[in-house]
Design an enzyme around this catalytic site. Structure first.
Site, PDB file in Angstrom:
ATOM      1  CE  LYS A   9       3.275   3.445  10.650  1.00 53.07           C
ATOM      2  NZ  LYS A   9       3.782   2.010  10.508  1.00 53.07           N
ATOM      3  CB  THR A  54       7.204   4.377   8.946  1.00 52.32           C
ATOM      4  OG1 THR A  54       6.909   2.800   9.230  1.00 52.32           O
ATOM      5  CG2 THR A  54       8.083   4.454   7.655  1.00 52.32           C
ATOM      6  CG  HIS A 243     -23.475   9.507 -16.968  1.00 47.17           C
ATOM      7  ND1 HIS A 243     -23.460  10.419 -17.741  1.00 47.17           N
ATOM      8  CD2 HIS A 243     -22.191   8.618 -17.090  1.00 47.17           C
ATOM      9  CE1 HIS A 243     -22.239  10.472 -18.311  1.00 47.17           C
ATOM     10  NE2 HIS A 243     -21.409   9.390 -17.800  1.00 47.17           N
TER      11      HIS A 243
END
Length: 277
Positions: A9, A54, A243
């Protein structure tokens, strides 16, 4: 032929409010659970005997939190792993991943309000517990620690070929969203103080290092953590290069003083390393 399998889960959201007489304490976690074990028949024959749903995993997170205040992600992850291993004989390995959203009390009139909070970040605290019937391993970490230094950063002397356009620079902005994951020697650690000390060490070593490259600073950061925190046996660092490119103001008849930049998201350099004792 089934070669490997796992189930579990993910993104179980838990917000726990501990009500004390003089204040409320807030804990905000996202939990993921992963089972590996003897569940082949579920895949090959549709036999669900021995398979923990789950949904039950999700409910277990809430029930264990209700049984006692969650003080640290690491200790809660250890409790979840122990619970699942004790109750599921087909389970061989369980992994618990935890991410803590951090909150601080709002100061009002020079004092912290006992019931009002402001979110901190964007960095988040993480922990991972991997358990089996033979051993338990614990790691912790931090994600999205956004840092920038405007001096003491260079990149020169690199390989050049016919496709290289990047100029040498001994004065550039170094910015990254740092992710660090470290492994503890044992589970007998004061997790909160250790995490805060490591976070401070990451910041101090980044700021204080004379950087010849992202790689150079990354190694110095890892060394600093290992030197300061004896309970850490290794640390993995990921530092994407955010950057900041100088804007050519001469096109507008203005002087280039290395003060105006454009921040770019893509593409970016991605540097990582593991430093161990």
């Amino acid at each position: 032929m089934l070669v490997e399998s796992a189930y579990g889960k993910s993104r179980v959201r838990l917000v726990q409010l501990t009500r004390r007489d003089d204040r409320h304490d807030l804990c905000d976690l996202t939990v993921a659970i992963r089972f590996q074990g003897q569940y082949e028949e579920c895949y090959t024959a549709g036999d669900n005997a021995g398979v923990l749903p789950t949904d039950t995993m999700k409910n277990t997170v809430y029930a264990l939190a209700a049984a006692g205040a969650v003080t640290q992600p690491e200790t809660f992850g250890l409790a979840l792993a122990k619970h699942f291993l004790a109750r599921n004989p087909r389970l061989d390995h369980v992994r618990i991943d935890l991410t803590e959203r951090r909150w601080a009390r709002i100061p009002v009139g020079g004092q912290d309000d006992p019931h009002a909070f402001v979110g901190q970040g964007p960095d988040a605290r993480t922990a991972q517990v991997t358990g089996s019937r033979e051993e338990t391993r614990l790691s912790a970490g931090i994600t999205d620690l956004l840092v920038l230094k405007s001096s003491r950063s260079a990149f020169t002397g690199f390989v050049r070929d016919e496709l290289t356009t990047l100029p040498d620079t001994d004065d550039r902005i170094l910015a990254t969203s740092l992710t660090a994951t470290w492994r503890y020697r044992t589970t007998d650690v004061e997790f909160g103080p250790a995490w805060r000390l490591i976070r401070q060490t990451l910041l101090e070593s980044f700021a204080g290092h004379d950087s010849a490259s992202v790689q150079h600073t990354m190694y110095a950061i890892g060394e600093a953590v290992l030197e300061r925190v004896a309970d850490v046996v290794e640390i993995h660092l990921v530092m994407p290069n955010k950057h900041h490119l100088p804007v050519d103001l001469s096109r507008f008849g203005l002087e280039n003083r290395n003060e105006i930049f454009v921040a770019t998201d893509e593409p970016f350099g991605l540097i990582e390393a593991t430093i161990a004792r």
